[in-house]
Scaffold this motif. Sequence first.
Motif, PDB file in Angstrom:
ATOM      1  N   UNK A   1       0.843  -1.196   0.000  1.00 42.10           N
ATOM      2  CA  UNK A   1       0.000   0.000   0.000  1.00 42.10           C
ATOM      3  C   UNK A   1       0.879   1.247   0.000  1.00 42.10           C
ATOM      4  N   UNK A   2       0.560   2.179  -0.883  1.00 42.15           N
ATOM      5  CA  UNK A   2       1.317   3.427  -0.955  1.00 42.15           C
ATOM      6  C   UNK A   2       0.774   4.417   0.076  1.00 42.15           C
ATOM      7  N   UNK A   3       0.942   4.051   1.328  1.00 42.41           N
ATOM      8  CA  UNK A   3       0.535   4.910   2.440  1.00 42.41           C
ATOM      9  C   UNK A   3       1.382   4.499   3.634  1.00 42.41           C
ATOM     10  N   UNK A   4       1.550   5.402   4.568  1.00 39.00           N
ATOM     11  CA  UNK A   4       2.402   5.108   5.715  1.00 39.00           C
ATOM     12  C   UNK A   4       1.717   4.090   6.631  1.00 39.00           C
TER      13      UNK A   4
ATOM     14  N   UNK B   1       1.226   4.374   9.649  1.00 38.06           N
ATOM     15  CA  UNK B   1       0.335   5.132  10.536  1.00 38.06           C
ATOM     16  C   UNK B   1      -1.045   5.309   9.904  1.00 38.06           C
ATOM     17  N   UNK B   2      -1.039   5.612   8.605  1.00 39.78           N
ATOM     18  CA  UNK B   2      -2.321   5.785   7.906  1.00 39.78           C
ATOM     19  C   UNK B   2      -3.065   4.454   7.823  1.00 39.78           C
ATOM     20  N   UNK B   3      -2.350   3.388   7.470  1.00 34.17           N
ATOM     21  CA  UNK B   3      -3.001   2.077   7.360  1.00 34.17           C
ATOM     22  C   UNK B   3      -3.545   1.650   8.728  1.00 34.17           C
TER      23      UNK B   3
ATOM     24  N   UNK C   1      -4.800   3.363  11.075  1.00 32.95           N
ATOM     25  CA  UNK C   1      -6.096   3.989  11.375  1.00 32.95           C
ATOM     26  C   UNK C   1      -7.257   3.153  10.832  1.00 32.95           C
ATOM     27  N   UNK C   2      -7.014   2.489   9.707  1.00 26.23           N
ATOM     28  CA  UNK C   2      -8.067   1.688   9.086  1.00 26.23           C
ATOM     29  C   UNK C   2      -8.339   0.392   9.851  1.00 26.23           C
ATOM     30  N   UNK C   3      -7.415   0.032  10.743  1.00 25.49           N
ATOM     31  CA  UNK C   3      -7.614  -1.180  11.539  1.00 25.49           C
ATOM     32  C   UNK C   3      -8.358  -0.889  12.840  1.00 25.49           C
TER      33      UNK C   3
ATOM     34  N   UNK D   1     -13.074   4.533   9.713  1.00 25.82           N
ATOM     35  CA  UNK D   1     -12.231   4.124   8.590  1.00 25.82           C
ATOM     36  C   UNK D   1     -12.356   2.622   8.323  1.00 25.82           C
TER      37      UNK D   1
ATOM     38  N   UNK E   1       1.433  -4.846   3.905  1.00 27.98           N
ATOM     39  CA  UNK E   1       0.441  -5.366   4.842  1.00 27.98           C
ATOM     40  C   UNK E   1       0.391  -6.885   4.705  1.00 27.98           C
TER      41      UNK E   1
END
Lengths: 106, 150
Positions: free
Chosen positions: B16-19, B21-23, B25-27, B32, B108
């Motif tokens: 995933x092209x996201x940090x 930290x950002x991923x 949040x989705x958990x 999210x 991930x």
Amino acid sequence: MDAALKAIAAPRRRDILALVHREELCAGDIAAHFDVTWPAVSQHLTVLKEAGLVEERRNGTQRLYRARPEGLADVKAFVEAFWDPRLEALKREAEREEKRKHGDDG
Amino acid sequence: METTAETTRVEREVAIAASPETVWEFLVDPEKAVRWMGIEATLDPQPGGRYRVVVLPGQVASGEFVELDPPRRAVWTWGWEPGSKGTVPVGASTVAIDLEPTDAGTLVRLTHALPADSASAHGEGWEHYLSRLAVAATGADPGADPWLSR
């Protein structure tokens, strides 16, 4: 698929499956590992066999049992098919979120 | 420790092209979480805290958070709440998500261990859980799920 699901629903059958995964065994050997009667083990083996999770081989008068690893492949495939589209959605949404954050920064 | 309890293990990976930290949040953030997991989420991200996601109307994945190491690793138990069949799955399996930082973002890794252990995996619940999962999985796209037509 249903048969495989039902077969592994019982903890005892999962234990038997794990046992014959490591080595080929006769029903007596299998029964000796558990605190259950031989007929009970025999019945579990029949269920596992019909579900395609265990295969039986005759060696003289002995019947030997061994796990068929491909038997659980369907179950695995279904679980994978549950997660794959969701992980794709996670990727899409997390990347969108990351872009939004950077947009806010700039 | 080797146990005989784990029937099988599913492992998936996605870059995933996201940090991380950002991923992360989705958990753990319910708002999210529903963007990828379902339509309603109750998440109490602490060990022993509630994990409950309404994947589709009437189809509820439920469990408890086991381990949280933000933004690296989250583990929770996973099973289906009783539906029309009225069976009670109790922590039938375990889902672990590991986030590994990469140059491009995050790798991930999802591991679904089925079932987690025989002490908590009640047979009937496990069967119920798997049957439901199987039905869900036949419609690979969560947007067009066969559960709805059942």
